[in-house]
Design an enzyme around this catalytic site. Structure first.
Site, PDB file in Angstrom:
ATOM      1  CE  LYS A 144      -3.529  -2.380   2.285  1.00  0.00           C
ATOM      2  NZ  LYS A 144      -4.471  -2.793   4.010  1.00  0.00           N
ATOM      3  CE  LYS A 180      -3.760 -10.096   0.939  1.00  0.00           C
ATOM      4  NZ  LYS A 180      -3.707  -8.715   1.464  1.00  0.00           N
ATOM      5  CD  GLU A 209      -5.430 -12.562   3.338  1.00  0.00           C
ATOM      6  OE1 GLU A 209      -5.169 -12.293   3.429  1.00  0.00           O
ATOM      7  OE2 GLU A 209      -7.187 -12.912   3.363  1.00  0.00           O
ATOM      8  CG  ASP A 267      -7.092 -10.896   6.982  1.00  0.00           C
ATOM      9  OD1 ASP A 267      -6.346  -9.554   7.014  1.00  0.00           O
ATOM     10  OD2 ASP A 267      -7.740 -10.287   5.432  1.00  0.00           O
TER      11      ASP A 267
END
Length: 283
Positions: free
Chosen positions: A133, A165, A198, A220
């Site tokens: 990010k 993910k 994940e 997560d």
């Protein structure tokens, strides 16, 4: 690395200057020289001093701007500290001021924020990671700032680590298919990349543990209590990472689980630039 940064700076200057810095060209005589100093307006961690200086090196073709540095990246800044002094081409100094400050203020803000997070888990097993990010085009520098602040870099991009993910898993048809297809792909293409997957709950965690074939498990949006339970279940068989909404208030509690890594997107995308000013120097 330096060439990539040069290209970025030149693009930033082109964006700002284009046909000319008419304010400076109109008001400042050609060949005039001035002295300025770079002053911290608040406490923080310095980052980006070499990038700051490179802006003026690229602008001043005669290279007659003299810069004296008093601080280096990673050092603490206190309000009123003089970071550096400059003397030389007044037009180049004025034209490059905003671009140079934009880099330094952003990078120092990231380093400062990272340092604040790192201090909360000092002495603990857990390492603090950044994420992808980042500001487009600035990832190299922003991840450098995280390291200056004491954090660690996660993968740099999509090319240097496998990250399976939720959407990868759903698109592949499930956890088993995602892991098997990934390992087959790496083998077929002679690629040596770590695989992280994940998981969103204990059911998915159990499935990954039964299948294997990964290097790290990202837990997560687990609560601190559930994270501690998951770390006990994994029992050192794989690297572990916690992610999802972890902030300064909860970071230490999550680290107390014994998780290997905690990734925090806010290190690079919820940043307040550090207040630094370039002002006339009377000395």
């Amino acid at each position: 690395m330096k060439e990539e940064i040069k290209r970025h700076i030149l693009a930033a200057l082109e964006e700002d200057v284009q046909q000319g810095d008419y304010s400076t060209l109109a008001s400042v005589k050609e060949g005039e020289t001035k002295k300025v100093k770079l002053v911290a307006k608040q406490d923080g961690i310095l980052c980006g001093i070499d990038v700051f200086c490179l802006v003026f090196d690229l602008l001043d073709k005669s290279h007659n701007i003299k810069i004296t540095k008093y601080k280096k990246d990673g050092e603490e800044l206190h309000k009123g500290d003089i970071i550096l002094r400059m003397e030389g081409n007044a037009r180049a100094i004025l034209t490059g001021e905003r671009t140079a400050l934009n880099y330094m203020q952003l990078l120092s803000g990231i380093a400062t924020t990272t340092k604040e997070y790192v201090s909360l888990i000092e002495g603990m097993h857990t390492k603090l990671l950044d994420t992808r990010k980042t500001t487009p085009g600035l990832r190299l520098l922003e991840k450098y700032a995280v390291k200056i602040g004491g954090g660690y870099n996660h993968r740099f991009g999509l090319f240097d680590m496998i990250m399976l993910k939720d959407n990868h898993i759903d698109f592949a048809g499930g956890i088993k298919q995602a892991i098997e297809q990934t390992n087959n792909y790496l083998k077929a293409n002679n690629l040596d990349l770590k695989i992280e997957i994940e998981v969103r709950d204990f059911k998915e965690l159990d499935e990954v543990l039964q299948i294997g074939g990964v290097d790290r498990i990202m837990l997560d949006n687990f609560s601190p209590m559930d994270l501690t339970k998951a770390i006990d279940i994994i029992n050192g068989r794989y690297e572990t990472e916690a992610s999802g909404g972890i902030n300064k208030d909860t970071l230490r509690t999550y680290a107390e689980s014994g998780v290997d890594y905690i990734s925090v997107g806010a290190l690079t995308h919820h940043i307040s630039a550090l207040d630094i000013s370039l002002v006339a120097d009377d000395e």
